[in-house]
Design a protein around this motif. Structure first.
Motif, PDB file in Angstrom:
ATOM      1  N   ASP A  70       0.843  -1.197   0.000  1.00  0.00           N
ATOM      2  CA  ASP A  70       0.000   0.000   0.000  1.00  0.00           C
ATOM      3  C   ASP A  70       0.882   1.251   0.000  1.00  0.00           C
ATOM      4  N   ASN A  71       0.274   2.409  -0.162  1.00  0.00           N
ATOM      5  CA  ASN A  71       1.011   3.652   0.042  1.00  0.00           C
ATOM      6  C   ASN A  71       0.043   4.746   0.447  1.00  0.00           C
ATOM      7  N   ASP A  72       0.570   5.856   0.911  1.00  0.00           N
ATOM      8  CA  ASP A  72      -0.295   6.898   1.472  1.00  0.00           C
ATOM      9  C   ASP A  72      -0.495   8.089   0.537  1.00  0.00           C
ATOM     10  N   ARG A  73      -0.248   7.909  -0.762  1.00  0.00           N
ATOM     11  CA  ARG A  73      -0.611   8.975  -1.708  1.00  0.00           C
ATOM     12  C   ARG A  73      -2.049   8.711  -2.170  1.00  0.00           C
ATOM     13  N   PRO A  74      -3.001   9.568  -1.799  1.00  0.00           N
ATOM     14  CA  PRO A  74      -4.395   9.298  -2.169  1.00  0.00           C
ATOM     15  C   PRO A  74      -4.602   9.362  -3.684  1.00  0.00           C
ATOM     16  N   ILE A  75      -5.570   8.591  -4.166  1.00  0.00           N
ATOM     17  CA  ILE A  75      -5.956   8.609  -5.575  1.00  0.00           C
ATOM     18  C   ILE A  75      -7.248   9.407  -5.669  1.00  0.00           C
ATOM     19  N   SER A  76      -7.279  10.407  -6.532  1.00  0.00           N
ATOM     20  CA  SER A  76      -8.498  11.221  -6.589  1.00  0.00           C
ATOM     21  C   SER A  76      -9.499  10.678  -7.600  1.00  0.00           C
ATOM     22  N   ALA A  77      -9.038   9.977  -8.625  1.00  0.00           N
ATOM     23  CA  ALA A  77      -9.978   9.393  -9.594  1.00  0.00           C
ATOM     24  C   ALA A  77      -9.515   7.985  -9.937  1.00  0.00           C
ATOM     25  N   PRO A  78     -10.462   7.036  -9.970  1.00  0.00           N
ATOM     26  CA  PRO A  78     -10.080   5.680 -10.350  1.00  0.00           C
ATOM     27  C   PRO A  78      -9.754   5.628 -11.838  1.00  0.00           C
ATOM     28  N   CYS A  79      -8.825   4.758 -12.216  1.00  0.00           N
ATOM     29  CA  CYS A  79      -8.499   4.631 -13.633  1.00  0.00           C
ATOM     30  C   CYS A  79      -7.879   3.259 -13.877  1.00  0.00           C
ATOM     31  N   ASP A  80      -8.527   2.475 -14.720  1.00  0.00           N
ATOM     32  CA  ASP A  80      -8.014   1.137 -15.043  1.00  0.00           C
ATOM     33  C   ASP A  80      -6.893   1.231 -16.067  1.00  0.00           C
ATOM     34  N   ASP A  81      -6.247   0.113 -16.318  1.00  0.00           N
ATOM     35  CA  ASP A  81      -5.276   0.049 -17.403  1.00  0.00           C
ATOM     36  C   ASP A  81      -6.023   0.067 -18.735  1.00  0.00           C
ATOM     37  N   SER A  82      -5.445   0.713 -19.718  1.00  0.00           N
ATOM     38  CA  SER A  82      -6.019   0.697 -21.064  1.00  0.00           C
ATOM     39  C   SER A  82      -5.645  -0.608 -21.760  1.00  0.00           C
ATOM     40  N   VAL A  83      -6.495  -1.029 -22.691  1.00  0.00           N
ATOM     41  CA  VAL A  83      -6.224  -2.230 -23.480  1.00  0.00           C
ATOM     42  C   VAL A  83      -6.320  -1.853 -24.951  1.00  0.00           C
ATOM     43  N   VAL A  84      -5.292  -2.199 -25.721  1.00  0.00           N
ATOM     44  CA  VAL A  84      -5.300  -1.869 -27.151  1.00  0.00           C
ATOM     45  C   VAL A  84      -4.809  -3.068 -27.948  1.00  0.00           C
ATOM     46  N   ARG A  85      -5.118  -3.061 -29.218  1.00  0.00           N
ATOM     47  CA  ARG A  85      -4.505  -4.041 -30.115  1.00  0.00           C
ATOM     48  C   ARG A  85      -4.205  -3.354 -31.423  1.00  0.00           C
ATOM     49  N   LEU A  86      -3.354  -3.948 -32.216  1.00  0.00           N
ATOM     50  CA  LEU A  86      -3.014  -3.354 -33.500  1.00  0.00           C
ATOM     51  C   LEU A  86      -3.755  -4.093 -34.607  1.00  0.00           C
ATOM     52  N   VAL A  87      -4.388  -3.339 -35.482  1.00  0.00           N
ATOM     53  CA  VAL A  87      -5.055  -3.936 -36.632  1.00  0.00           C
ATOM     54  C   VAL A  87      -4.496  -3.271 -37.876  1.00  0.00           C
ATOM     55  N   GLY A  88      -3.897  -4.066 -38.742  1.00  0.00           N
ATOM     56  CA  GLY A  88      -3.309  -3.520 -39.948  1.00  0.00           C
ATOM     57  C   GLY A  88      -2.328  -2.398 -39.625  1.00  0.00           C
ATOM     58  N   GLY A  89      -1.578  -2.561 -38.541  1.00  0.00           N
ATOM     59  CA  GLY A  89      -0.572  -1.582 -38.175  1.00  0.00           C
ATOM     60  C   GLY A  89      -1.122  -0.354 -37.480  1.00  0.00           C
ATOM     61  N   ARG A  90      -2.446  -0.303 -37.272  1.00  0.00           N
ATOM     62  CA  ARG A  90      -3.015   0.880 -36.622  1.00  0.00           C
ATOM     63  C   ARG A  90      -3.661   0.516 -35.293  1.00  0.00           C
ATOM     64  N   LEU A  91      -3.697   1.495 -34.416  1.00  0.00           N
ATOM     65  CA  LEU A  91      -4.206   1.288 -33.070  1.00  0.00           C
ATOM     66  C   LEU A  91      -5.711   1.030 -33.067  1.00  0.00           C
ATOM     67  N   LEU A  92      -6.120  -0.003 -32.352  1.00  0.00           N
ATOM     68  CA  LEU A  92      -7.539  -0.251 -32.114  1.00  0.00           C
ATOM     69  C   LEU A  92      -7.741  -0.273 -30.598  1.00  0.00           C
ATOM     70  N   PRO A  93      -8.361   0.778 -30.047  1.00  0.00           N
ATOM     71  CA  PRO A  93      -8.559   0.774 -28.591  1.00  0.00           C
ATOM     72  C   PRO A  93      -9.646  -0.231 -28.221  1.00  0.00           C
ATOM     73  N   ILE A  94      -9.405  -0.993 -27.171  1.00  0.00           N
ATOM     74  CA  ILE A  94     -10.420  -1.917 -26.672  1.00  0.00           C
ATOM     75  C   ILE A  94     -10.999  -1.352 -25.371  1.00  0.00           C
ATOM     76  N   ARG A  95     -10.118  -0.837 -24.523  1.00  0.00           N
ATOM     77  CA  ARG A  95     -10.559  -0.146 -23.306  1.00  0.00           C
ATOM     78  C   ARG A  95      -9.704   1.107 -23.168  1.00  0.00           C
ATOM     79  N   ARG A  96     -10.367   2.255 -23.097  1.00  0.00           N
ATOM     80  CA  ARG A  96      -9.641   3.523 -23.071  1.00  0.00           C
ATOM     81  C   ARG A  96      -9.645   4.066 -21.653  1.00  0.00           C
ATOM     82  N   ALA A  97      -8.485   4.056 -21.036  1.00  0.00           N
ATOM     83  CA  ALA A  97      -8.404   4.541 -19.662  1.00  0.00           C
ATOM     84  C   ALA A  97      -7.012   5.136 -19.439  1.00  0.00           C
ATOM     85  N   ARG A  98      -6.221   4.571 -18.501  1.00  0.00           N
ATOM     86  CA  ARG A  98      -4.929   5.159 -18.134  1.00  0.00           C
ATOM     87  C   ARG A  98      -4.052   5.449 -19.353  1.00  0.00           C
TER      88      ARG A  98
END
Ligand code: ZN
Ligand code: ZN
Ligand code: FE
Length: 762
Positions: free
Chosen positions: A353-381
């Motif tokens: 744990d640590n004592d730096r508070p988080i003011s907004a929750p944020c998940d990891d982003s998930v992406v994949r590449l399609v034909g060399g271009r970014l395809l976002p699956i989950r847009r977050a951090r």
């Protein structure tokens, strides 16, 4: 001759080291003047010859600090003198105008070097950061972005940090989260089992090596972590999270470490190492030390690099990769406060744990590449809350998004601020997170919505929350937006199309509320911002058991067999899932159409085919069957196809599906390869898309095609559709900024509500 110019720069220009950069640049070019910022921009007053000033402005663009994003530079010529020398002036706050909040970014290489340099005063400091890296969005409480307005306000800087913070020549000049061993946040390790030593990182490493599950506080919340090579530990995380087989992401020390577990193309390497440091879906190596339980039956694996100093300390020396999954109950938002993690104690053995508070929750982003271009699956951090460019309209909008993978959007003055991924709106916790974040965005960006856009589904919690919000804030206009219209509009918004120019849209997904009250999901719409024509759709099919069918592709397969007039032969994979009595009941349900739900869903059709091919009969997470279908098809695509192609029939706007299951059953019967059949199925969907698009071009003269909806997370389908459309001379548009799934829906809702004034229901 010397002129004086005032230059104003808007974009992501605060908290990224922009003023010291301007200071250095002006010094180098020998310019006089000053630089400062207020809540909406950086302003510069500078004097010099017009040639040098031109060069100065050019280099503002080309040499800007890595995290800066310049949107606009305005130059105003003035008479009068600038100050002698060049200095940085104090921040000023201007009411009603807001600069852009930067996203959280991965530890930079300079900080990483210092982290492992025994002679550096921040050697092994778990919160090392500078103006080029570290937390932003998740620590900001309000604007302007100053330390007092962040969750670092409670940590008083030591004198060494203070002098770096105040020195324009230091990398940490005005780095708001600046900290060191003497003044920064501290790690703490809690475990009921006594452990040796008192260094929290060493103790966490020992707990992980012993097969424990450790909750680790990161930037936007807590992860549950365990050794990704340890079957027992991975099983333990799965059991405790009630997550039997949904793929888990892993975190590795660095790029070379990632390459031990997955094949990484150059473009994928760039993404992994980018400052956003998302989870990238990669092709897994079959021979690696990873537990086979990480992504059972799935050749793709989600990989991210250690993006905070704590993660880097845990993985230093390329220790075993870690499973990293959000700490939450299924469907609930990520735990980010002490009380949240306190309620999940049964899920882990220890907490780092640590004592730096988080003011907004944020998940990891998930992406994949399609034909060399970014395809976002989950847009977050790393991406949120960067805005999506949005044509300025007179009205600002709050668009509440959909039910699953909720993300909302607020628009004003040429920006659409799409929130981070919030979660599935099916419980009180997610609803609370939604409300909290809406409040935060509206305040942060000083938006006063004129209209609230909601999905037309009468039962969606998000729609109810949107109406409640409108009532509470005296917003009288509520715009209901049809789900698939919003999907297509999201593509239009992302590509900044003219809202009055119609496009040919294909919205393929699992489910969405149709205008006739049935479930849509295989839709072809001619759409602009104002409205749409539903010119074609997948043939409607009755699904026995409604919601149960979503979890049981075998039921959907039986329905499609029934619809195609095919016998439920005992050798067929879906038929084998049921007893004779169950089959009898199902047949009666279908014949009499009782307890059935009508749908035109393309997502369900993919499920049916996956079931017919014996790939997956029951799913435990969304799109599980469809992903497996894509993977076997992709593998087959590497070999040569030998079957005759499949084709859908068209009947006056109905895409008749029956020829496809008929051919599939016949090919299965003659022993054809499952992957080859799967490939032909994908190809048939792409073929009907291109055929319908050409018909629409002939009759309506439209040559732009938009592809959206969760089905287009399928990289193979997207590639095949785009290839055929390109060949036929269309402009084929897909998503690169927001996810094609419901996570991108709010952008489309906002676009529609911002650009049309019709059909208000309050
Ligand atoms: Zn740094
Ligand atoms: Zn300090
Ligand atoms: Fe959808």
């Amino acid at each position: 001759m010397s002129v004086v110019e005032r230059i104003e720069i808007t974009g992501v220009v605060q908290g990224v080291g922009f003023r010291p950069f301007v200071h250095r640049l002006a010094g180098e070019l020998g310019l006089d003047g000053h630089v400062g910022n207020d809540s909406s921009r950086v302003f510069i007053e500078v004097s010099g010859s017009s040639e040098v000033l031109d060069r100065f402005v050019e280099r503002l663009h080309t040499d800007a600090p890595p995290l800066a994003r310049i949107e606009r530079v305005e130059r105003v010529q003035r008479v009068g003198a600038a100050d002698r020398g060049f200095h940085i002036v104090e921040s000023r706050s201007v009411a009603g105008r807001r600069t852009l909040v930067p996203p959280d970014t991965a530890l930079c290489t300079d900080c990483a070097r210092e982290l492992f340099d025994p002679s550096d005063r921040r050697f092994h400091h778990p919160f090392i950061t500078c103006t080029n890296c570290g937390p932003r969005f998740t620590i900001i409480e309000s604007l302007p972005y100053d330390r007092d307005n962040t969750t670092m306000a409670g940590f008083e800087m030591c004198s060494a940090c203070r002098s770096e913070y105040g020195d324009p020549n230091d990398r940490r000049y005005h780095a708001q989260p600046i900290a060191c061993h003497d003044c920064g946040p501290e790690l703490a390790f809690h475990s009921p089992i006594p452990a040796i030593g008192d260094d929290p990182v060493e103790r966490a490493i020992a707990a992980l090596a012993a097969g424990g599950v450790v909750a680790i506080k990161g930037l936007g919340g807590y992860h549950l972590a365990c050794d990704a090579t340890d079957d027992v530990a991975v099983t333990s995380i799965r059991t405790r999270k009630h997550r039997p087989d949904k793929p888990l992401a892993i975190m590795v020390a660095d790029l070379a470490h990632a390459e031990e577990y997955a094949f990484v193309s150059e473009a994928e390497a760039e993404l992994l190492c980018s400052s956003a440091a998302p989870i990238v879906l990669l092709r897994a190596r079959s021979e690696s030390s990873l537990s086979s339980l990480i992504a059972p039956g799935n050749p793709l694996i989600g990989v991210m690099l250690a993006y905070t100093p704590v993660h880097q300390l845990l993985l230093a020396g390329r220790r075993s990769p870690l499973v990293m999954t959000s700490a939450n109950r299924a469907g609930e938002p990520i735990a980010y406060r002490p009380e949240h993690i306190g309620s999940l104690v049964a899920m882990f053995d220890a907490v780092l744990d640590n004592d730096r508070p988080i003011s907004a929750p944020c998940d990891d982003s998930v992406v994949r590449l399609v034909g060399g271009r970014l395809l976002p699956i989950r847009r977050a951090r790393g991406y949120a809350p960067l805005p999506v460019p949005f044509a300025a309209t007179t009205r600002s909008v709050l668009a509440v998004g959909a039910e699953s993978k909720n993300a909302f959007c607020v628009t004003t003055g040429g920006h659409a601020w799409l929130s981070q991924h919030i979660g599935d709106m099916e419980n009180l916790e997610t609803l609370r997170a939604f409300e909290g974040n809406v409040g935060r965005f509206v305040e942060m960006y000083d938006v006063h919505p004129d209209v609230v856009a909601v999905d037309a589904h009468p039962g969606y919690l998000s729609s109810k929350a949107g109406r409640t919000w409108a009532r509470q804030h005296r917003v009288h206009a509520v715009r209901e937006v049809q789900h698939h219209h919003a999907h297509i509009a999201a593509v239009m918004a992302e590509h900044q199309l003219d809202p009055h120019d119609p496009v040919i849209g294909f919205a393929f997904d699992g489910t969405g509320y149709g205008d006739d009250g049935s479930i849509w999901g295989g839709e072809m719409l001619i759409a602009d911002a104002k409205g749409y024509d539903r010119v074609a759709h997948l043939a409607s099919i009755s699904l026995p058991g409604g919601d149960a069918a979503i979890r049981e592709p075998c039921r959907v397969a039986l329905a499609h067999l029934h619809g195609a007039g095919l016998d439920w032969d005992p050798w067929l994979a879906p038929v084998q899932e049921f007893t004779a009595i169950e089959l009898g009941v199902l047949r009666q349900q279908l014949v009499r159409d009782v307890a059935c739900v009508a749908t035109t869903s393309m997502g369900r059709f993919f499920d049916a085919v996956a079931s017919l091919l014996g790939l997956r009969q029951r799913i435990s997470f969304e799109a599980q069957a469809a992903i497996e279908l894509e993977i076997v098809a992709e593998d087959a695509a590497r070999h040569h196809q030998t079957l005759e192609g499949y084709r859908f029939d068209l009947d006056d706007g109905t895409i008749v599906t029956t020829p496809v299951p008929r051919r599939i059953v016949a090919d299965l019967d003659s022993g054809s390869d499952v992957g080859t059949i799967a490939w032909h199925f994908h190809d048939a969907v792409a073929e009907i898309v291109a055929r319908l698009a050409m018909e629409a071009r002939d009759t309506r003269g439209i040559a732009t095609v938009a592809l959206s909806g969760g089905t287009f997370q399928n990289a193979l389908l997207t590639r095949l559709c785009v290839e055929r459309l390109d060949e036929a001379g269309f402009t084929a548009l897909t998503h690169h900024l927001v996810p094609p799934n419901d996570g991108g829906l709010a952008l489309g809702q906002a676009y529609i509500a911002a650009h049309s004034t019709n059909e208000f229901r309050s």
